[in-house]
Design a protein around this motif. Structure first.
Motif, mmCIF file in Angstrom:
data_model
loop_
_atom_site.group_PDB
_atom_site.id
_atom_site.type_symbol
_atom_site.label_atom_id
_atom_site.label_comp_id
_atom_site.label_asym_id
_atom_site.label_seq_id
_atom_site.Cartn_x
_atom_site.Cartn_y
_atom_site.Cartn_z
ATOM 1 N N GLY A 703 29.019 55.634 86.767
ATOM 2 C CA GLY A 703 30.781 54.902 87.541
ATOM 3 C C GLY A 703 29.918 53.616 87.609
ATOM 4 O O GLY A 703 30.727 52.625 86.676
ATOM 5 N N LEU A 704 29.654 53.006 87.758
ATOM 6 C CA LEU A 704 28.985 51.188 87.610
ATOM 7 C C LEU A 704 27.847 51.468 86.463
ATOM 8 O O LEU A 704 28.645 50.318 86.151
ATOM 9 N N TYR A 705 27.266 51.942 85.704
ATOM 10 C CA TYR A 705 26.771 51.706 84.960
ATOM 11 C C TYR A 705 27.512 51.571 83.462
ATOM 12 O O TYR A 705 27.493 51.129 82.483
ATOM 13 N N GLY A 706 28.473 52.739 83.885
ATOM 14 C CA GLY A 706 29.785 52.489 82.637
ATOM 15 C C GLY A 706 31.069 51.195 83.000
ATOM 16 O O GLY A 706 30.964 50.819 81.962
ATOM 17 N N LEU A 707 31.368 50.453 84.151
ATOM 18 C CA LEU A 707 31.862 49.704 84.246
ATOM 19 C C LEU A 707 30.583 48.045 83.787
ATOM 20 O O LEU A 707 31.367 46.847 83.213
ATOM 21 N N ILE A 708 29.737 48.816 84.040
ATOM 22 C CA ILE A 708 28.893 46.522 83.847
ATOM 23 C C ILE A 708 28.467 46.742 82.022
ATOM 24 O O ILE A 708 28.495 45.850 81.679
ATOM 25 N N SER A 709 28.488 48.138 81.307
ATOM 26 C CA SER A 709 28.675 47.757 79.758
ATOM 27 C C SER A 709 30.011 48.025 79.932
ATOM 28 O O SER A 709 29.848 46.632 78.849
ATOM 29 N N PHE A 710 30.501 47.999 80.304
ATOM 30 C CA PHE A 710 31.933 47.976 79.716
ATOM 31 C C PHE A 710 32.613 45.897 79.853
ATOM 32 O O PHE A 710 32.392 45.347 78.838
ATOM 33 N N ILE A 711 32.392 45.837 81.189
ATOM 34 C CA ILE A 711 32.326 44.068 81.602
ATOM 35 C C ILE A 711 31.416 43.313 80.435
ATOM 36 O O ILE A 711 32.083 42.559 79.794
ATOM 37 N N ILE A 729 19.884 32.910 82.337
ATOM 38 C CA ILE A 729 19.226 34.171 81.641
ATOM 39 C C ILE A 729 19.888 34.402 83.201
ATOM 40 O O ILE A 729 20.702 34.940 83.767
ATOM 41 N N ILE A 730 19.222 33.644 84.844
ATOM 42 C CA ILE A 730 19.900 34.432 85.890
ATOM 43 C C ILE A 730 21.171 33.812 86.127
ATOM 44 O O ILE A 730 21.662 34.943 86.478
ATOM 45 N N GLU A 731 21.385 33.042 85.647
ATOM 46 C CA GLU A 731 22.880 33.016 85.812
ATOM 47 C C GLU A 731 23.950 33.713 85.618
ATOM 48 O O GLU A 731 25.110 34.682 86.110
ATOM 49 N N VAL A 732 23.258 33.609 84.068
ATOM 50 C CA VAL A 732 24.483 35.156 83.537
ATOM 51 C C VAL A 732 24.254 36.543 84.556
ATOM 52 O O VAL A 732 25.356 36.626 84.457
ATOM 53 N N ILE A 733 23.868 37.141 84.440
ATOM 54 C CA ILE A 733 22.861 38.168 85.735
ATOM 55 C C ILE A 733 23.753 37.853 86.492
ATOM 56 O O ILE A 733 24.406 39.094 87.108
ATOM 57 N N THR A 734 23.658 36.700 87.745
ATOM 58 C CA THR A 734 24.464 36.753 88.692
ATOM 59 C C THR A 734 25.970 36.925 88.888
ATOM 60 O O THR A 734 26.544 37.458 89.122
ATOM 61 N N PHE A 787 20.280 50.766 94.611
ATOM 62 C CA PHE A 787 20.799 51.677 94.257
ATOM 63 C C PHE A 787 22.143 50.901 92.977
ATOM 64 O O PHE A 787 21.989 50.849 91.648
ATOM 65 N N ALA A 788 22.746 50.232 92.966
ATOM 66 C CA ALA A 788 23.398 49.434 92.252
ATOM 67 C C ALA A 788 23.339 48.239 91.262
ATOM 68 O O ALA A 788 23.550 48.565 90.486
ATOM 69 N N LEU A 789 21.962 47.789 92.159
ATOM 70 C CA LEU A 789 20.723 46.909 91.427
ATOM 71 C C LEU A 789 20.846 46.933 90.027
ATOM 72 O O LEU A 789 20.398 46.839 88.870
ATOM 73 N N MET A 790 19.857 48.614 91.276
ATOM 74 C CA MET A 790 18.761 49.701 89.561
ATOM 75 C C MET A 790 20.297 50.156 88.549
ATOM 76 O O MET A 790 19.605 49.913 87.146
ATOM 77 N N THR A 791 21.256 49.890 88.825
ATOM 78 C CA THR A 791 21.735 51.318 88.065
ATOM 79 C C THR A 791 22.677 49.719 86.855
ATOM 80 O O THR A 791 23.382 49.526 85.878
ATOM 81 N N VAL A 792 22.615 48.293 87.828
ATOM 82 C CA VAL A 792 23.659 47.222 86.797
ATOM 83 C C VAL A 792 22.598 46.799 85.993
ATOM 84 O O VAL A 792 23.007 45.757 85.257
ATOM 85 N N GLU A 795 22.089 46.462 81.807
ATOM 86 C CA GLU A 795 23.010 46.270 81.358
ATOM 87 C C GLU A 795 23.074 44.606 81.380
ATOM 88 O O GLU A 795 23.212 43.847 80.461
ATOM 89 N N SER A 796 23.143 44.490 82.639
ATOM 90 C CA SER A 796 23.096 42.727 82.788
ATOM 91 C C SER A 796 21.923 42.427 82.241
ATOM 92 O O SER A 796 21.948 40.939 81.315
ATOM 93 N N TRP A 797 20.428 42.767 81.576
ATOM 94 C CA TRP A 797 19.794 41.833 81.409
ATOM 95 C C TRP A 797 20.179 41.913 79.910
ATOM 96 O O TRP A 797 19.617 41.224 79.430
#
Length: 811
Positions: A703-711, A729-734, A787-792, A795-797
């Protein structure tokens, strides 16, 4: 319908990532729900095939003790069944003795002997067994199959194995002879179909009750009203006119009549329904009880995992609703009603849930294979034979589709067309959807964190069980069950084994220091209330203390001579007798059991765990009696195991065994593994919770992967503008990740009191337990964050490293 399928297919294939995530989440949830449904169906189906299921009871004892409070026991005296039938003619009763294991000897057609070691299923029962319980007779007459002494009824599979028969000819086993434990020959008088797996009466070989001396040397013709044995049970079938409560009241004077003043303190007979045999705290012949609260907990876990998959669907559907704004506006302007729109969206959801249900069946097959060792039995879908499975799948698909699609459908159906048909949601709807998404993500991770915390606590408690010092040595010790044998034979065997340099010590015993079976009888002493405190009596020899490295803290070891009345007790016994200093107890005499055996304390050992750490420390008595020798303990030189393993030494032990006991099969087990098996239930429960924790975090991560992709896609322009203005880049990821981390932190806070309460309730079942430390909750939270950080992060990068020129051209 054709138009609906075309629109649905076009939409699903256009957004493949979100479709895959939705189907995967729902499929995993349905698979887990199906597995849990099958587990609960199996566990609640025990013995329901008996015609008199609702009127069958087991007679149990309730005794009130000062230390333990109310204690319940299943063991009864042998004459009980006959006395009940005589005093209450309208009540049918049957006595059963479950030896469980034994050696079966068959003379085959060639005139040679075949020996079989049956590790379960050996029982002795009165003829009334086949009147109360339903056994499917393939050959023989159930009315008289156990009426004569020396009768035995066996299952079809045993008939085929013993007499080399095919399934259609098992009746040829009738009148054939078998011998049990080289003690008694029996004649086959009946062959029954193999009993179902889910029964607490797992009988495969049922011999007549009066000849149980083949397995039970303490039967004493079945007339002793003082000889209790946990393997001896009494089952009753009440007629409809007698209620359970009324009959329990009638048993009060019955108990006084037959047991009288010698009855245990405050004893009362109670009736345990057959339906509770599998779920109660009292042992059954299956040696496996499943508390109902565990099934309720398992059901809730299944429900929550299904909801986690539904939450993913709701989250992604509401998040994607803005993408369908133009479609909805055009269709509304064209005159499509809200009902038609809701029907379209609900239809799409139901189609997805049906596809997910099909995939869920395939996943369930994989889980069935994985769970074999954990559950101890094999689950099967049995769709063709079990309509309940089909009904469950259909209801799951429909209800999940309805739950998952209802809210998103109404959200999209309530959208109002805007003049320029901009691809934007109204601020109010966007805000509401955002709040819902936050709530659902927090819910998902709160459930996952509870399961992760539970896994950590259970693992730590099990490690505490396995690594705690039991108070004796358990390494490199071979435990070998013994047949009845003369003192001379045992002496020769010990002497021959000790001639082997690989073997350090040999001892004969009732049981090892920690065992799942005990001889329990009252300890009587002038300062103690009579028949209140039970002692665990172990028959041992003079090598027992040294072999197990029990610490002698007062007095001396017992002598080699038998039946001298010498006893070594643990420190807890001396404290019970009122001696603060163990040395003061040496030389004291006490009585044991209703036969009033007199023991004199010659030594005191430091306390050790005579039962599993789930239970309190026992009052232990070690004595050099000549009877009740059940096992041989062989201490192997540990260096042997490190160099070449133990197989060669075991082979040498077996060789000497066969010289002394050529008619008995050699079997053995290692003590450390035997002790580890005491906690198999907790270990398997931990593995089950661990599996569901992994599944829960997997669904939440999808679910997180889908949401981060959408956002990330929704903020493409914002990211481009920020990068043009110098954002790193780090500011955008944050920026993209901070909301998720905040939500998971909130979920962690919510999960802590829930997990703490549930795990404390679980730990209450154990006498020796860990304390739940703060770091367990911290570790669970860190695990979820990782797990959450690995997931998002991926897509954030990707979004943060996109060329800002491409981002500003987006759309």
């Amino acid at each position: 319908m054709n138009n609906f399928l075309k629109i649905t297919w076009r939409r699903l294939t256009r957004h493949r990532i979100y479709t895959t995530i939705n189907i995967a989440g729902l499929a995993i949830g349905i698979a887990c729900g199906l597995v849990i449904y099958k587990i609960i169906s199996y566990e609640t189906g025990f013995d329901r095939y008996h015609k008199h299921y609702s009127t069958i009871y087991r007679l149990i004892n309730r005794i009130e003790l000062p230390e333990e409070g109310l204690v319940y026991g299943e063991g009864q005296v042998h004459p009980l069944g006959e006395a009940i039938r005589n005093d209450f003619p309208e009540v049918n009763a049957v006595m059963t003795f479950y030896a469980k294991k034994g050696q079966v000897i068959i003379e085959n057609n060639k005139g040679t002997i075949d020996r079989y070691l049956e590790n379960e299923g050996l029982a002795y029962a009165e003829p009334e067994l086949f009147e109360i319980f339903d056994f499917d007779f393939l050959a023989g007459n159930p009315q008289n199959a156990l009426s004569n002494e020396g009768s035995v009824v066996i299952t079809s599979s045993l008939a085929q194995k013993y007499f080399n028969l095919v399934p259609g000819n098992v009746s040829d086993a009738l009148d054939r002879s078998i011998n049990i434990n080289n003690k008694k020959s029996f004649t086959v008088t009946g062959v029954i179909a193999d009993t179902p797996e889910n029964t607490d009466l797992p009988f495969t070989l049922i011999a007549d009750y009066k000849n149980q001396t083949a397995s039970n040397p303490y039967f004493n013709d079945g007339i002793d009203w003082q000889e209790y044995n946990s393997a001896t049970n009494c089952y009753l079938q009440l007629p409809g006119k007698i209620s359970r409560a009324d009959f329990e009241n009638q048993l009060v004077p019955f108990l006084t009549k037959y047991i009288g003043p010698d009855s245990p303190v405050n004893q009362k007979y109670l009736l345990q329904p057959l339906s509770e045999l599998h779920f109660g705290a009292i042992d059954n012949y299956n040696e496996r009880q499943v508390p109902k609260r565990s099934l309720y907990l398992l059901g809730f876990i299944g429900l929550f995992i299904i909801l986690l998959g539904s939450v993913n669907f709701i989250n992604l559907s509401t998040a994607q609703s803005s993408r369908r704004f133009k479609e909805i506006s055009v269709r509304k302007i064209a005159g499509v009603s809200k009902f038609q729109l809701v029907s379209q969206f609900m239809g799409e959801t139901l189609l997805i849930s049906c596809v997910a249900a099909f995939i869920g069946v395939l996943i369930a097959h994989f889980l069935f294979n994985y769970l074999d060792d954990i559950l101890g039995y094999r689950l099967n879908l049995e769709i063709g034979r079990n309509p309940g499975t089909i009904i469950f799948l259909i209801l799951s698909a429909l209800s999940i589709g309805f739950i998952s699609g209802l809210y998103p459908s109404f959200v999209m159906a309530r959208m109002n067309p805007v003049g320029d048909l901009k691809n934007d949601l109204p601020v109010k709807n966007s805000s509401n959807s955002g709040s819902l998404r936050r709530t659902l993500v927090i819910f998902q991770f709160a459930i996952s964190l509870v399961l992760i915390t539970g896994t950590l606590v259970m693992h730590r408690q099990i490690m505490y069980f396995l690594k705690s010092d039991p108070g004796f040595n358990k390494e490199a010790i071979l435990v070998v069950p013994l047949p009845d044998a003369s003192t001379e034979k045992l002496a020769v065997l010990k002497s021959e084994l000790l001639n082997n340099p690989d073997i350090e010590k040999v001892s004969y015993e009732t049981r090892s220091p920690m065992a799942d079976w005990r001889v329990g009888n009252p300890i009587n002493y002038p300062t103690l209330e009579k028949d209140v405190y039970n002692g665990n009596l172990k028959t041992v020899d003079e090598d027992y203390l040294e072999l197990y490295e029990l610490k002698l803290i007062a007095g001396k070891n017992i002598s080699e001579k038998k039946n001298t009345g010498e006893a070594i007790v643990n420190r807890r016994v001396t404290e019970l007798l009122g001696f603060d200093d163990p040395n003061d107890a040496v030389g004291e005499m006490f009585k044991y059991g209703r036969e009033n055996f007199e023991f004199t304390i010659t030594g005191v050992v430091e306390d050790f765990h005579a039962q599993s750490l789930q239970q309190q420390m026992d009052y232990v008595i070690l004595s050099n009696l000549a009877f009740n020798i059940k096992e041989m303990a062989v201490k192997i030189n540990p260096a042997v195991g490190k160099l070449a393993g133990y197989s060669n030494t075991i082979g040498k032990v077996e060789k000497e065994w066969n010289k002394i006991f050529p008619k008995d099969i050699f079997e053995y087990r290692f003590l450390d593994r035997q002790i580890a098996n005491f906690y198999s239930g907790e270990i398997n429960t931990s593995k089950l919770i661990q599996l569901f924790a992994i599944i829960a975090i997997l669904i939440a991560s999808l679910g997180l992967y889908g949401l981060i992709s959408f956002i990330a896609n929704q903020k493409i322009k914002e990211i481009g503008i920020r990068k043009v203005n110098g954002a790193r880049i780090i500011e955008v990821i944050t920026m993209l990740n901070i909301s998720f981390l905040r939500w998971i932190s909130i979920a962690s806070v919510i999960s802590i009191p829930v997990a703490w309460y549930l795990m404390n309730r679980w730990l209450e079942n154990f006498a020796y337990r860990i304390t739940i430390s703060w770091w367990i909750f911290a570790l669970a939270g860190i695990t979820a964050l990782v797990f959450a950080l690995m997931t998002v992060s991926r897509e954030s990068w990707r979004a943060a490293t996109m060329n800002p020129v491409d981002a500003l051209r987006y759309e």
